[in-house]
Design an enzyme around this catalytic site. Sequence first.
Site, PDB file in Angstrom:
ATOM      1  CB  SER A 251      13.731  50.350  -0.140  1.00 47.60           C
ATOM      2  OG  SER A 251      14.553  51.550   0.016  1.00 47.60           O
TER       3      SER A 251
ATOM      4  N   GLY B  32      20.629  55.829  -1.663  1.00 40.19           N
ATOM      5  CA  GLY B  32      20.910  55.910  -0.125  1.00 40.19           C
ATOM      6  C   GLY B  32      21.951  56.787   0.050  1.00 40.19           C
TER       7      GLY B  32
END
Length: 381
Positions: free
Chosen positions: A194, A325
């Site tokens: 991320s 995700g």
Amino acid sequence: MKKIRVGILFGGRSCEHEVSLVSARSILDALDRGRYDPVLIGIDKEGKWFLQEEAELMLPPSVRSFSLSERGEPVVLLPVPSSDNLVLRRSNARALPRLDVVFPVLHGTCGEDGSIQGLLEMCGVPYVGAGIAGSAISFDKDVTKRLLREAGLPVAPAMAVRKHEWEKNPESTLTAVLERLGPPLFVKPANQGSSVGVSKVKGKEDLARALTLAFRFDEKAMVEKAILAREIECSVLGGGEPIASRCGEVIPQHEFYSYEAKYLDENGAILEIPAPITTDLEERIRTLAVSAFKALECDGMARVDFFIDKDTEEIYVNELNTIPGFTHISMYPKLWEYSGISYPELIDRLLTLALERHNRKAELETSFQLPTPPLPRQPVP
């Protein structure tokens, strides 16, 4: 028909804890309740495991402040493959019925790096996604690039820097990096996701600060040559014969696709599906995505991220995310939705792949009996 008990495992001791909660919420909402019976297992940031009731599981994805309810009952995991139970309640030692399959949505460390996969293997429980090797390899950006390069796949120029080298002689480290790669550069923790701890470097002072930041999150940093490039993503699904989705493009509205751009700024990036690229370029990327998936021993799912040089259209494999995700608006499921596989169907396919892989592995022999040695020959009288 007996329902399949699916453990949705989320949260975790990771910088991506909050993202995991949103992914888990989305999977829970889309799960076919006629076929699957969800069991919600949350892990807080201290590593404690909790069973959660649906009503108190998570706040809606639209809410910025996420939390894992402390009212959930603490549980422990039983790594006993022959047991009828997997999760044991701490309070009164009552065990839950055994889970049929686990969908780990643990982004980042202790979830995407092979840790949880190893635990589930010990427990003998099927699980969605890459196995131990594929997870660990893909999570380490340094090892990823080395194996992709070995497989003949294109990667951007890069080098790894270890924390002990930096602490021992920072000046020579800076000189070596700049002589080999030169600015501009990107510096990243080698084992993180991320865009946590990622910096763009334009000079020597920037490089020192970037390495110091990266070493807050990992003992190894990746330094990569910054390429003026478009960011293209492709989703891969399957086991022995994986398939690739159509491609999408991420257009960052910040200087690069940072953590803030991904999760904090609603206008941090524009996602274009399909990517506005030629058919020939897209087919080359899809082929490379499957090749990278196989080269890194992945299974089930992965999102493969690419760079395309804006001047030459040269393609570089950037990295693979084995637990990408998984919200309704995340790139991995959105690419499959555009490619003809809906979000609920995608979840069903991933769970089916997990069960099929587990059944194949169950057929392998796990013991070996040495042949009986022959008796010594008796001497002739």
